[in-house]
Motif scaffolding. Structure first.
Motif, PDB file in Angstrom:
ATOM      1  N   TRP A 161       0.865  -1.192   0.000  1.00 16.81           N
ATOM      2  CA  TRP A 161       0.000   0.000   0.000  1.00 16.81           C
ATOM      3  C   TRP A 161       0.898   1.236   0.000  1.00 16.81           C
ATOM      4  N   PRO A 162       0.551   2.276  -0.780  1.00 17.67           N
ATOM      5  CA  PRO A 162       1.490   3.409  -0.873  1.00 17.67           C
ATOM      6  C   PRO A 162       1.368   4.420   0.276  1.00 17.67           C
ATOM      7  N   GLY A 163       1.537   3.955   1.510  1.00 16.44           N
ATOM      8  CA  GLY A 163       1.458   4.869   2.655  1.00 16.44           C
ATOM      9  C   GLY A 163       2.811   4.994   3.339  1.00 16.44           C
ATOM     10  N   SER A 164       2.963   6.053   4.145  1.00 14.84           N
ATOM     11  CA  SER A 164       4.225   6.220   4.872  1.00 14.84           C
ATOM     12  C   SER A 164       4.021   7.160   6.052  1.00 14.84           C
ATOM     13  N   CYS A 165       5.013   7.151   6.928  1.00  9.28           N
ATOM     14  CA  CYS A 165       4.978   8.019   8.114  1.00  9.28           C
ATOM     15  C   CYS A 165       5.724   9.310   7.794  1.00  9.28           C
ATOM     16  N   MET A 166       5.067  10.445   8.027  1.00 12.83           N
ATOM     17  CA  MET A 166       5.676  11.737   7.677  1.00 12.83           C
ATOM     18  C   MET A 166       6.939  12.018   8.503  1.00 12.83           C
ATOM     19  N   VAL A 167       7.046  11.423   9.670  1.00 12.70           N
ATOM     20  CA  VAL A 167       8.224  11.666  10.515  1.00 12.70           C
ATOM     21  C   VAL A 167       9.420  10.861   9.997  1.00 12.70           C
ATOM     22  N   HIS A 168       9.196   9.574   9.731  1.00 13.95           N
ATOM     23  CA  HIS A 168      10.323   8.723   9.321  1.00 13.95           C
ATOM     24  C   HIS A 168      10.768   8.972   7.884  1.00 13.95           C
ATOM     25  N   GLU A 169       9.876   9.576   7.070  1.00 11.60           N
ATOM     26  CA  GLU A 169      10.279   9.878   5.687  1.00 11.60           C
ATOM     27  C   GLU A 169      11.037  11.190   5.596  1.00 11.60           C
ATOM     28  N   THR A 170      11.138  11.883   6.705  1.00  9.03           N
ATOM     29  CA  THR A 170      11.752  13.206   6.657  1.00  9.03           C
ATOM     30  C   THR A 170      13.286  13.153   6.793  1.00  9.03           C
ATOM     31  N   PHE A 171      13.808  11.993   7.214  1.00  8.91           N
ATOM     32  CA  PHE A 171      15.254  11.937   7.455  1.00  8.91           C
ATOM     33  C   PHE A 171      16.048  12.067   6.156  1.00  8.91           C
ATOM     34  N   SER A 172      17.097  12.886   6.221  1.00  5.98           N
ATOM     35  CA  SER A 172      17.878  13.190   5.025  1.00  5.98           C
ATOM     36  C   SER A 172      19.105  12.281   4.921  1.00  5.98           C
ATOM     37  N   GLU A 173      19.225  11.602   3.779  1.00  8.06           N
ATOM     38  CA  GLU A 173      20.365  10.708   3.551  1.00  8.06           C
ATOM     39  C   GLU A 173      21.666  11.531   3.478  1.00  8.06           C
ATOM     40  N   ARG A 174      21.566  12.689   2.821  1.00 11.17           N
ATOM     41  CA  ARG A 174      22.759  13.539   2.684  1.00 11.17           C
ATOM     42  C   ARG A 174      23.270  13.970   4.065  1.00 11.17           C
ATOM     43  N   LYS A 175      22.339  14.366   4.945  1.00 10.96           N
ATOM     44  CA  LYS A 175      22.753  14.797   6.287  1.00 10.96           C
ATOM     45  C   LYS A 175      23.251  13.616   7.113  1.00 10.96           C
ATOM     46  N   LEU A 176      22.732  12.419   6.833  1.00 10.92           N
ATOM     47  CA  LEU A 176      23.205  11.234   7.553  1.00 10.92           C
ATOM     48  C   LEU A 176      24.671  10.942   7.188  1.00 10.92           C
ATOM     49  N   ILE A 177      24.957  11.062   5.903  1.00 12.42           N
ATOM     50  CA  ILE A 177      26.341  10.819   5.452  1.00 12.42           C
ATOM     51  C   ILE A 177      27.274  11.836   6.112  1.00 12.42           C
ATOM     52  N   ASP A 178      26.784  13.059   6.218  1.00 12.50           N
ATOM     53  CA  ASP A 178      27.556  14.106   6.874  1.00 12.50           C
ATOM     54  C   ASP A 178      27.782  13.769   8.363  1.00 12.50           C
ATOM     55  N   LEU A 179      26.723  13.314   9.043  1.00 10.55           N
ATOM     56  CA  LEU A 179      26.841  12.952  10.467  1.00 10.55           C
ATOM     57  C   LEU A 179      27.831  11.809  10.656  1.00 10.55           C
ATOM     58  N   LYS A 180      27.783  10.845   9.713  1.00  9.87           N
ATOM     59  CA  LYS A 180      28.692   9.697   9.821  1.00  9.87           C
ATOM     60  C   LYS A 180      30.156  10.140   9.683  1.00  9.87           C
ATOM     61  N   THR A 181      30.368  11.163   8.874  1.00 11.18           N
ATOM     62  CA  THR A 181      31.730  11.686   8.714  1.00 11.18           C
ATOM     63  C   THR A 181      32.155  12.418   9.988  1.00 11.18           C
ATOM     64  N   ARG A 182      31.190  13.157  10.574  1.00 14.36           N
ATOM     65  CA  ARG A 182      31.535  13.916  11.791  1.00 14.36           C
ATOM     66  C   ARG A 182      31.701  13.011  13.010  1.00 14.36           C
ATOM     67  N   TYR A 183      30.945  11.901  13.036  1.00 18.21           N
ATOM     68  CA  TYR A 183      31.023  10.961  14.170  1.00 18.21           C
ATOM     69  C   TYR A 183      31.374   9.565  13.633  1.00 18.21           C
ATOM     70  N   PRO A 184      32.627   9.360  13.238  1.00 19.83           N
ATOM     71  CA  PRO A 184      32.988   8.101  12.571  1.00 19.83           C
ATOM     72  C   PRO A 184      32.802   6.858  13.448  1.00 19.83           C
TER      73      PRO A 184
END
Ligand code: 13P
Ligand code: SF4
Length: 306
Positions: free
Chosen positions: A165-188
């Motif tokens: 079914w094409p539904g999703s949670c507005m909170v969990h879909e908001t996370f940014s992959e680009r910012k995650l990659i950045d966080l991973k670099t800052r906190y290896p």
């Protein structure tokens, strides 16, 4: 009398319990009689002997409590506490699907209305989804509703084929992959832990995926000391309480907003809890016919997830 004493006194006089989800504000988590993920909360509601259950969560959770424990008076402090995921699957649309696809076995994530539960064969939560999908009939097509992300994760983990079914949670879909990659670099050193309601490309970065309780247990038991947490920010309160020596970094949303907080969950307040205990409302009611079918689907989930 201060607000906390008033709530305690009202709970005593009304023989009431407060069940709270981890996405509630810290002060609500701290006064709750029971706190848990959706499956644990459903079990707690079913086995509660209290006359009144105050559900500090959202509407579908309070409805679930009423369905599993119809003798109890179930109160939701703020009736506007809905859910974007639940809203993505109105019962009439699922009914139309069922009519057009009578062979399908329907698994619905617990984040749906009582009307959708009543139209489903079995319910699942994020903690038992793999077991429920595994146990579903092999000789019938399956529809997984309403969360396409949780469904896609279950397909990947179980190897089963399912329509989503094409539904999703507005909170969990908001996370940014680009910012995650950045966080991973800052906190290896940090490990990424994520809720399966996140999008598949986001989950590909996760070291651990699970329900809110599974995430909490993971950070408590893991020897690791730093975690990037990709779920609603309310869970950080329990993580910090249970693992005070560890460091938790909230995953960042796409925009500069507090979108990693669920606006529905956050409608509940201590004032609203006191008021609902005082007035006995808003009370949750489920029509008898809906209640019966929805209960069958929920009971099957409880049986299959033992
Ligand atoms: P769980 O606590 O069962 O993981 O559910 C998360 C959620 O989105 C509840 O709305
Ligand atoms: Fe619904 Fe998402 Fe809020 Fe959970 S976090 S109640 S799924 S909108």
């Amino acid at each position: 009398m201060d607000l906390l004493d008033r709530i305690l006194e009202l709970k005593r006089s009304k023989n009431a319990v407060i069940l709270a989800h981890y996405y509630q504000n810290p002060e609500i988590q701290d006064i709750a009689d029971f706190i848990g993920d959706s499956l644990e909360l459903a079990r707690a509601a079913k086995s509660s002997q209290a006359e009144t259950i105050v559900f500090a969560g959202v509407h579908f959770m309070a409805e679930g409590a009423k369905i599993l424990n119809p003798e109890a008076k179930v109160l939701l402090p703020d009736l506007r506490a809905g859910c974007s995921l639940s809203d993505s699957c109105p019962p009439h649309r699922l009914q139309a699907f069922r009519k057009a696809n009578p062979d399908h076995f329907v698994i619905s994530y617990i984040n749906c209305s009582a009307g959708v539960k009543a139209l489903s064969d079995v319910i699942c939560t994020s903690s038992n989804v793999l077991k429920i999908v595994d146990k579903s009939p092999k000789n019938r097509p399956i529809l997984f509703a309403p969360d396409r992300n949780l469904g896609a994760w279950a397909i990947k983990k179980t190897g089963r084929t399912m329509d989503l079914w094409p539904g999703s949670c507005m909170v969990h879909e908001t996370f940014s992959e680009r910012k995650l990659i950045d966080l991973k670099t800052r906190y290896p050193q940090a490990k990424v832990i994520a809720h399966p309601e996140c999008e598949p490309h986001y989950l590909d970065h996760a070291d651990f995926i699970g329900s809110t309780s599974a995430l909490l247990n993971h950070v408590t038991e893991s020897p690791e000391l730093e975690f990037i947490v990709a779920t609603e920010a309310g869970i950080l309160h329990q993580m910090k309480k249970r693992a005070p020596n560890k460091y938790f970094i909230p995953a960042e949303p796409n925009q500069n907003c507090a979108c990693n907080e669920c606006p529905f969950m956050k409608l509940n307040t201590l004032d609203a809890i006191a008021a609902c205990l005082e007035t006995g409302g808003p009370e949750i009611h489920v029509p008898a016919l809906v209640q019966k079918s929805a209960r069958n689907a929920l009971e099957l989930m409880l049986e299959w997830s033992q």
